[in-house]
Design an enzyme around this catalytic site. Structure first.
Site, PDB file in Angstrom:
ATOM      1  CD  GLN A 266      -0.008  -8.947  -0.129  1.00  0.00           C
ATOM      2  OE1 GLN A 266       0.373  -7.960  -0.375  1.00  0.00           O
ATOM      3  NE2 GLN A 266      -1.043  -9.091   0.757  1.00  0.00           N
TER       4      GLN A 266
ATOM      5  CG  HIS B  99      -5.922  -2.003   1.109  1.00  0.00           C
ATOM      6  ND1 HIS B  99      -4.694  -1.579   1.576  1.00  0.00           N
ATOM      7  CD2 HIS B  99      -6.507  -0.991   2.019  1.00  0.00           C
ATOM      8  CE1 HIS B  99      -4.542  -0.714   2.269  1.00  0.00           C
ATOM      9  NE2 HIS B  99      -5.443  -0.351   2.506  1.00  0.00           N
TER      10      HIS B  99
ATOM     11  CE  LYS C 100     -10.939  -8.950   7.542  1.00  0.00           C
ATOM     12  NZ  LYS C 100      -9.801  -9.810   7.485  1.00  0.00           N
TER      13      LYS C 100
ATOM     14  NE  ARG D  63       2.560  -9.590   4.704  1.00  0.00           N
ATOM     15  CZ  ARG D  63       1.203  -9.316   4.470  1.00  0.00           C
ATOM     16  NH1 ARG D  63       0.482 -10.317   5.153  1.00  0.00           N
ATOM     17  NH2 ARG D  63       0.723  -8.743   3.820  1.00  0.00           N
TER      18      ARG D  63
ATOM     19  CB  CYS E  95      -0.992   0.196   1.113  1.00  0.00           C
ATOM     20  SG  CYS E  95      -0.877  -1.262   2.414  1.00  0.00           S
TER      21      CYS E  95
ATOM     22  CG  HIS F  90      -3.323  -0.458  -2.967  1.00  0.00           C
ATOM     23  ND1 HIS F  90      -2.234  -1.189  -3.249  1.00  0.00           N
ATOM     24  CD2 HIS F  90      -3.624  -0.979  -1.529  1.00  0.00           C
ATOM     25  CE1 HIS F  90      -1.652  -1.945  -2.174  1.00  0.00           C
ATOM     26  NE2 HIS F  90      -2.492  -1.970  -1.215  1.00  0.00           N
TER      27      HIS F  90
ATOM     28  CG  ASP G 166      -2.010  -5.626  -2.651  1.00  0.00           C
ATOM     29  OD1 ASP G 166      -3.220  -5.625  -2.686  1.00  0.00           O
ATOM     30  OD2 ASP G 166      -1.231  -5.534  -1.880  1.00  0.00           O
TER      31      ASP G 166
END
Length: 584
Positions: free
Chosen positions: A328, A457, A411, A310, A281, A332, A330
RNA sequence: GCUGUUAUAGCUCAGUCGGUAGAGCGCAUCCUUGGUAAGGAUGAGGUCCCCGGUUCAAAUCCGGGUAACAGCUCCA
């Protein structure tokens, strides 16, 4: 009506049945080893467990002993009797029984609660119930103790480590056997085993939790990502890529440095602190900040196949399901508040489109405001209903997961169900009212006034690694043809057919298919067997007959021999299967 | 990270009481040219996870690491 009129299909009856099994197990343990201290023993989704503190570690042999004793108790037909005690008597009863964990449980019960016990023969347990009326209701030859593992007392890692014994039982022996067979099937499909056998991915001691993609796995991943690119182009996403390593100051602004540091890998460059990104992000936000934005730009959809690191606890690592670096899929999305519902509809349609390609059913969970949150209740309610309305507006339904939202917004989670009925959380759509504000993001609205955008997200696969693990198990390694690392394996019957096979391979490759020729000095039967084991969707047997007639003889891994046909006929068959992304 | 278990050939695994290792598959070579799920023969492969200890002697016993597995905690 007595509880025994229920059938085992009834959820409440099943729970009652398994809960009674758990008491029988505890009773058996106490008969065998009176010094064992009991903690808690609930029924769970499938079976039950009991946590206890023993001065020795339980082994499979101990489990057999316990199981035998349980069978005895079932046959004894002990009646289960409920009784209640006032708090002080309950405490002294359990103190006298030498059960410190039970005493703690009683002391922690709310002041007005009824403290009930269940007695069966010489054994009594603190329990709210309900239970079966007699231990003879349990089918003695259809129960099994499955495993024994560690568990923390009250799930608290700072407290005692107890031993947890898991068990399962059914009213019929055949049902137990079917259940055990399902466990075996899951083991056969384990992606760690298949990943090794099929040459997809590997792990090394030198990099625990960091996967290596092998050639076949790389083809699979690239094919998956090609598809991802196509779908996201169709749904108007702009692909970006942001740096792996960024300065500490950025992570301080985003809040990760304070709230997520234990999971972050950090480094020092030119005497300054940096962190390897655990999330994408902040990178997307830096891209958004590069230029001023108008309401006309929104929703602005930044897609990023972000490679994140991570630091997960060593004990949490699990094949591709839980790794320390992963990609990911991902995105945004920056948008105005009033655009939320429409955008959530778009994302849900996209996710639905992707999951149906893999034949994966799913359910949607709406996670609402947690206790620890930012923003007003009114804002939360508005956001939650925007998510809920988006789902119902397209004729889908959702279940509520109360209080499970992130602290910065509610979410939607998309939980896939694989062919063995196991559930995996993959997709998620998260509303975020916090980050845009922390970074002072803005856009100019129709009145030339500055506004703060909202951020969404979202991921579809979740993590590419986990998704690959899930589909490996879902398809048991037999990927649909469009995803298969090797789509066609040519099997020349004799070495006279090598040249013919090479020509066909070249023709298939020129059309974008993945083909290989098995030129080993082996008989056709052997080549077929090996191709089957590799789960190659199409085998093309080519020999003298085919060379004479200008044909190929395809064999499908599940449909078997398809008979001789022209190469053109085979290619159009293949094209149809691959282009339709059929689960075949 | 915590509790328990495990670590032997490329893979899957044997290895008894402590006396420096075995099978099947795979691989290589040769024979075999075989049409829809394993053709035959021969051969090469091991720092028994790492470090230390006990012992005349350790794959084996003990201690400490590392990694994997099961579970807890956490999570995409």
């Amino acid at each position: 009506m007595s509880s025994e009129n229920y059938t085992f299909e009834n959820e409440e009856y099943r729970q009652r049945y398994w809960h009674t099994c758990s008491h029988v197990m505890a009773q058996a343990v106490k008969r065998l080893w009176p010094e064992v201290k009991l903690a808690i023993g609930p029924a769970i989704k499938e079976g039950w467990y009991y946590d206890m503190l023993a001065p020795f570690a339980f082994t499979p042999e101990h489990l057999e002993q316990i199981e035998a004793e349980m069978k005895k108790i079932c046959k004894e037909g002990l009646k289960l009797e409920r009784f209640e005690l006032p708090r002080d008597e309950a405490v002294s009863f359990m103190t006298q029984q030498g059960e410190p964990f039970k005493v703690e449980l009683i002391n922690d019960l709310p002041a007005d609660s009824v403290i009930s016990f269940y007695r069966q023969g010489e054994f009594t347990d603190l329990c709210a119930g309900p239970h079966l009326d007699s231990t003879s209701r349990i089918k003695a030859n259809a129960l099994k103790l499955l495993s024994c593992n560690a568990a923390y007392w009250r799930g608290d890692s700072s407290r005692e480590t107890l031993q947890r014994i898991y068990g399962i039982a059914f009213p019929k022996k055949e049902e137990l056997e079917a259940y055990l067979e399902r466990i075996e099937e899951a083991k056969r499909r384990d992606h760690r085993k298949l990943g090794k056998e099929l040459g997809l991915f590997a792990f090394r001691d030198e990099a625990p939790g960091f996967p290596f993609y092998l050639p076949n796995g790389m083809v699979l991943q690239n094919t998956l990502l090609d598809y991802w690119h196509k779908v996201h182009k169709k749904w108007d996403y702009l692909e970006i890529s942001t740096p792996q390593i960024m300065k500490r100051t950025l992570w301080e602004t985003s809040g990760h440095w304070d709230h997520y540091k234990d999971n972050m890998y950090t480094t020092v460059i030119d005497d300054e602190d940096y962190a390897i990104k655990p999330m994408n992000c902040p990178g997307s936000i830096l891209v958004y900040e590069l230029e001023p934005h108008s309401y006309k730009d929104l929703p602005l959809r930044y897609g990023e196949l972000g490679h994140v690191h991570r630091h997960e606890l060593s004990g949490a690592l699990h094949g591709m399901f839980r790794v320390r670096c992963f990609t990911q899929d991902d995105a945004h999305i920056l948008l105005a508040k009033e655009q939320i519902q429409g955008e959530v509809v778009r994302i849900t349609k996209l996710i639905d489109e992707v999951y149906s390609v893999f034949g994966l059913p799913y359910r949607i969970l709406l996670s609402t405001m947690p206790e620890d949150h930012i923003g007003t209740r009114a804002d939360w309610e508005k956001a939650e209903s925007a998510l809920a309305d988006a789902i119902t507006s397209i004729g889908k339904s959702y279940e509520v997961n109360p209080g499970d939202g992130a602290f910065y917004g509610p979410k939607l989670d998309f939980e896939i169900e694989d062919c063995l009925g196991r559930r995996w959380q993959c997709g998620t759509i998260q509303l975020d009212y916090q980050l845009p504000g922390r970074f002072d993001l803005e856009y100019t609205d129709t009145n030339s006034e500055k506004q703060t955008p909202v951020m969404i997200h979202r991921v579809v696969f979740g993590s590419v690694e986990r998704f690959i693990g899930i589909i490996t198990e879902h398809f048991a390694g037999a990927f649909p043809t469009w995803l298969s690392p090797v789509q066609v394996k040519l099997l020349p019957v004799t070495d006279r057919a090598f040249e013919y096979a090479d020509g066909i391979k070249a023709e298939l490759e020129s059309r974008g298919y993945r083909a290989f020729v098995d030129k080993r000095n082996e008989k056709t039967g052997r080549k077929i067997r090996d191709a089957q084991m590799e789960k190659v969707p199409y085998m093309l047997v080519v020999g003298d007959r085919d060379m004479e007639n200008g044909t190929v003889s395809p064999r499908h891994r599940t449909d078997g021999d398809l008979g001789a046909m022209s190469l053109d006929a085979f290619i159009s068959l293949l094209a149809e299967v691959v282009d339709s992304k059929a689960v075949k």
